[in-house]
Design an enzyme around this catalytic site. Sequence first.
Site, short mmCIF file in Angstrom:
data_model
loop_
_atom_site.label_atom_id
_atom_site.label_comp_id
_atom_site.label_asym_id
_atom_site.label_seq_id
_atom_site.Cartn_x
_atom_site.Cartn_y
_atom_site.Cartn_z
N ASN A 211 1.38 -0.55 -8.89
CA ASN A 211 0.42 -1.53 -8.35
C ASN A 211 -0.98 -1.11 -8.82
OD1 ASN A 211 -0.86 0.30 -6.29
ND2 ASN A 211 1.28 0.41 -5.67
N ASP A 280 7.19 0.30 -2.28
CA ASP A 280 8.22 0.18 -1.24
C ASP A 280 9.62 0.34 -1.81
OD1 ASP A 280 6.48 -0.18 0.89
OD2 ASP A 280 6.25 -2.32 0.46
N PHE A 325 -3.41 2.59 6.22
CA PHE A 325 -4.15 1.48 5.59
C PHE A 325 -3.21 0.29 5.49
CE2 PHE A 325 -8.34 2.62 3.73
CZ PHE A 325 -8.45 3.87 4.31
N LYS A 339 1.73 -2.84 12.12
CA LYS A 339 1.92 -1.55 11.43
C LYS A 339 1.39 -0.40 12.30
CE LYS A 339 1.91 -3.58 6.84
NZ LYS A 339 1.21 -3.87 5.61
N LYS A 343 4.25 2.24 13.33
CA LYS A 343 4.17 3.56 12.67
C LYS A 343 3.53 4.61 13.57
CE LYS A 343 4.08 1.29 8.13
NZ LYS A 343 4.01 1.47 6.69
N1 CTP Z 1 3.20 3.62 3.44
C1 CTP Z 1 3.93 4.78 3.31
N2 CTP Z 1 5.14 4.77 2.70
C2 CTP Z 1 5.65 3.63 2.20
C3 CTP Z 1 4.92 2.43 2.31
C4 CTP Z 1 3.70 2.45 2.94
O1 CTP Z 1 3.47 5.83 3.77
N3 CTP Z 1 6.85 3.65 1.60
C5 CTP Z 1 1.92 3.64 4.14
C6 CTP Z 1 0.72 3.33 3.24
O2 CTP Z 1 0.19 4.51 2.68
C7 CTP Z 1 -0.24 2.67 4.21
C8 CTP Z 1 0.66 2.00 5.23
O3 CTP Z 1 1.93 2.65 5.12
O4 CTP Z 1 -1.03 3.60 4.90
C9 CTP Z 1 0.83 0.52 5.05
O5 CTP Z 1 1.26 0.25 3.74
P1 CTP Z 1 1.44 -1.25 3.23
O6 CTP Z 1 1.90 -1.20 1.80
O7 CTP Z 1 0.23 -2.07 3.59
O8 CTP Z 1 2.56 -1.83 4.15
P2 CTP Z 1 4.09 -1.56 4.28
O9 CTP Z 1 4.32 -0.71 5.49
O10 CTP Z 1 4.67 -1.07 3.00
O11 CTP Z 1 4.62 -3.02 4.64
P3 CTP Z 1 4.62 -4.36 3.76
O12 CTP Z 1 4.71 -3.92 2.32
O13 CTP Z 1 5.80 -5.08 4.25
O14 CTP Z 1 3.31 -5.07 4.07
#
Ligand code: CTP
Length: 400
Positions: A211, A280, A325, A339, A343
Site C-alpha cells: 500500500n 491484511d 490508527f 476498532k 482491539k
Molecule cells: N493492524 C495490525 N495488524 C493488521 C492490520 C492492522 O496491527 N494485520 C493495526 C494497524 O497498524 C492500525 C490498526 O490496526 O493501527 C487499524 O488498521 P486498519 O488497516 O485501519 O484496519 P484493519 O483493522 O486492518 O481493518 P479494515 O482493513 O477492515 O479496515
Amino acid sequence: MSLKLVGKRIVLGVCGGIAVYKSIELLRILVKEGANVRVIMTKNAKEFIGSLIFEALSGNSVLLDLFEDKHGGTIKHIDWARQADIVIVAPATANFIGKMVNGIGDDALTTFIMAVTSPTIICPSMNTYMYQSKAVQRNLNGLKKDGYYIVEPEVGELACGTKGTGRLPEPEVIFDKLISYISKKDLKDKKIIITAGPTHENIDPVRFISNPSSGKMGFAIAKSAERRGANVDLISGPTNLSSPIGVNVIKITSAVEMADKVFSCSDHADIIIKTAAVSDYRPKNQAFQKIKKDIDEISITLIKNIDILQELGKRKKNKQILVGFAAETENLDQYAQKKLMDKNLDMIVGNLIGASNAGFGSDSNKVTLFFSNGLKEILPEMSKDDLANIILDRIVTIKN
Ligand code: CTP
C-alpha cells in the site's frame, strides 16, 4: 515547520573555524523552522566568510564589533542577550571556549555570552589534538559544570588532514540536539514501540502486495518521543526515510516479520503505537522463481495475516498504553470506534483517506482522536511533526 521554534528568538554565535560553512545551513534550518535568528560573528569568523550571507538568510543585521553596536541608544550585545530564548554557538573554537569558561569578554560574542541567561548550546569544533588537549577538556568540563549544553564533536576527516574527533556534526544533527534540549522530558525512560510504513507481501521474488504508506507519521512520532526522553524501538516496513537520531530502528518486510518483532519486545513496553499500514492478507504460496506471463489469467489465493494490534490488545498488561490508527474511506467515527473497542485500545487516530493534504505520503494530516472513555477530539490539518507531539501529549494524560 516546528511549533517549538515558531517565533523563538535565537542568537547564533559563529567563531572562526573551517566548519563555518555548516553554520550557514544551520541558520537556514532555524529560519525555515520559524525562528527569528540573529547572528554574532567573531573577527576570525569574518576571515573565513563574509557577514552578508548571514544577514541575507536571517533577515537581520549581523553583530560583528562590540564598539559599533549602538542602535537607538541601546546596546545590542546586551539587548540580544536579554531577548534571546535560545543561544547556540557553532562552530565554537578552543579560543572562544577558553574565554567563555573564564569569563573573558573581549569581543561582541564573548561579551554577549556573559549576559545570556537562556538555554545555551555550545558546539565545539577543532583539530583532534587541540580538542583532546588538557586545557580544552578542562574548559569543556567547566562549561558543563556551569550548566551549558555541549554538542560533542564527531569523529571524521578534519580539514587539517588528520582523522579523529573534532568535526562539527551536520547541521541537521545540531538542530535535532537543540530541539531535544528544549523539549519537555515527560516520556523520560518510557519504553515505546512504534510501528511504521507498509508491509510487502511477496508474490514471487520480484513482485509484492503493498500500500502507499510512506512511514512519515510513525517516524515523526518516534523522533518526537525520543526527544521527549523515551527509549524508542521503531519497527518499520520498507520506506525511504532516514532513521531518526537516537531511535532504535528495526527493519522488517512482511506482516509476519513485523508481528515477530513486535511480540518479541511488547511485554516490556509502556506504550505501543501502531501507525503501520499492515497488509491484511498475504499470498498463500510464494513462487520461488519469477512468474512468467505465459498464461492469460492467473489467480492468487490470499490468506489472512494476524492482526498484530488485536493480539496486543488481548495480551495487554496493566498500565500499558495501546494506540492504533484507522485510515478509512467512509464512516470514520463508526469504524474507528469499533476498532478502538475490538482491539482494546486506549486511543485511536482516525483519518479519512482522500482528503487533500492528508494521509498517505503527505507531510500533513487531518485526524480525529477517539479515546476509550468515549471522548473524541477533532484536530485541524497540521504537519505530521506537530501531530506527533499532540498524539504524545494526549498519551501522557492517559491514566490506566
Ligand atoms: N493492524 C495490525 N495488524 C493488521 C492490520 C492492522 O496491527 N494485520 C493495526 C494497524 O497498524 C492500525 C490498526 O490496526 O493501527 C487499524 O488498521 P486498519 O488497516 O485501519 O484496519 P484493519 O483493522 O486492518 O481493518 P479494515 O482493513 O477492515 O479496515
